[in-house]
Scaffold this motif. Sequence first.
Motif, PDB file in Angstrom:
ATOM      1  N   GLN A 130       0.804  -1.210   0.000  1.00  0.00           N
ATOM      2  CA  GLN A 130       0.000   0.000   0.000  1.00  0.00           C
ATOM      3  C   GLN A 130       0.844   1.269   0.000  1.00  0.00           C
ATOM      4  N   ASP A 137       1.896  -4.961   5.248  1.00  0.00           N
ATOM      5  CA  ASP A 137       1.451  -4.755   6.626  1.00  0.00           C
ATOM      6  C   ASP A 137       2.574  -5.021   7.616  1.00  0.00           C
ATOM      7  N   TRP A 140       5.075  -2.215   7.523  1.00  0.00           N
ATOM      8  CA  TRP A 140       4.560  -0.999   8.148  1.00  0.00           C
ATOM      9  C   TRP A 140       4.532  -1.129   9.667  1.00  0.00           C
ATOM     10  N   ASP A 146       3.296   7.785  12.994  1.00  0.00           N
ATOM     11  CA  ASP A 146       2.518   8.984  12.668  1.00  0.00           C
ATOM     12  C   ASP A 146       3.459  10.176  12.672  1.00  0.00           C
ATOM     13  N   ARG A 152      -2.967   9.591  13.006  1.00  0.00           N
ATOM     14  CA  ARG A 152      -2.945   8.196  12.585  1.00  0.00           C
ATOM     15  C   ARG A 152      -1.679   7.898  11.800  1.00  0.00           C
ATOM     16  N   SER A 153      -1.233   6.642  11.899  1.00  0.00           N
ATOM     17  CA  SER A 153      -0.081   6.172  11.150  1.00  0.00           C
ATOM     18  C   SER A 153      -0.584   5.334   9.989  1.00  0.00           C
ATOM     19  N   SER A 154      -0.268   5.722   8.757  1.00  0.00           N
ATOM     20  CA  SER A 154      -0.798   5.015   7.597  1.00  0.00           C
ATOM     21  C   SER A 154       0.174   5.047   6.422  1.00  0.00           C
ATOM     22  N   ASP A 157      -0.569   7.691   3.900  1.00  0.00           N
ATOM     23  CA  ASP A 157      -0.200   9.072   4.199  1.00  0.00           C
ATOM     24  C   ASP A 157       1.206   9.296   3.650  1.00  0.00           C
ATOM     25  N   ASP A 160       4.042  10.120   6.183  1.00  0.00           N
ATOM     26  CA  ASP A 160       4.397   8.954   6.991  1.00  0.00           C
ATOM     27  C   ASP A 160       5.178   7.935   6.165  1.00  0.00           C
TER      28      ASP A 160
END
Length: 380
Positions: A130, A137, A140, A146, A152-154, A157, A160
């Motif tokens: 992603q 996943d 990450w 974040d 949020r941590s994504s 983003d 991030d």
Amino acid sequence: MPVDPADGTPQQGDATDEPPGHEPPSTTPAPGGARPPRRRGPGPFVLIAVPTMVVIVGVAGFLALTGVLSPALSEGSDPAPTSVSNVDASYVPWLRKAADACEVVTPSLLAAQIDQLSGWNNDTASLSQQGIARFTDAQWHTWGRDDDANGRSSPLDPADAVMALGRYDCSLAKEVTDLRTKGTVSGNLVDLTLAAYMVGTDAVARTGHVPAAARAFLEEVKERLPRYEALVRQNPDTADGRSASAILVPPASVLTVTSPFGSREHPLTGVTKLHTGVDFGAPQGAQVSATRDGRVTFAGMTPAYGNRVVIDHGTIAGKRLETTYSHLAALQVTAGQTVTAGSPVGPVGSTGLSTGPHLHFEVLLDGQYTDPMPWLSTTR
């Protein structure tokens, strides 16, 4: 939550801111030996206008394909940061910060790597990889944080993701540096780091150099590198601006921050980008003033920022300082005019792409956006 469409940021204090075919003339002589009527050539208008139009269309097509002609340039009003591919200069500070963790990884290397991985495009058909850095996943979970403090941590983003990729690459750089120090591998550390990213450190260790399976990836990243080196050079570090002394007077009598400087996700589009200034909530018509002596370099209507004023304040510590004032209800200055600190530039409004009355205020140092707040004094 209301948003400012011009800036793509949440707002808390604003209201919702060869004509038809024909037969060719016959060349058969007319009866009695008379010559057939002469075929008339194109008139002077055709001889002049058509080639000219062809040239214009050709040039425009070339400019469009090369990115020279773009909607942003056609507006000819808003100062826009230099861009490369799908990323603009607003990400250069994040790239610099991400590369601070080690000497091997540079901002331009990270940018070129992301370009190779995704073209700076968050969209992907893969559920396992992603964001612009294509994190799994598991990856990450290890490297994601974040970093832009938006709650949020994504991997979706970009800020991030840039920071996480910097941490990941620097970890790989340390591993291959240790291997080279021990004599296990040989080669350029940047090459070895990218190879480790592609096929893993163990594969690099077994081969003792860049494995064949990683060479194509390495070449693709390096092919992109020069353009991002140029982008970074054109947008120098502005750390001095963030720690600047408060030399600007407030642009309004009351400064209520409704959206701060920094990376923000648009709540409607989901696009995350740098909010290049600070939004101050203020009533319609409230006076906006120049924050320092200077010369107005632009004053006019723009599609996104509405009535916008740009003031050049000269150089500060060898760097050019500029401020901007956007979404004004009207303009009280003209380009070329000299202003002093506190003189009016226009009343607060909601012109352009705005959801409600507010002032979008920016500070640029050598053409690079920087957080306006450290520049502002507490009194007018």
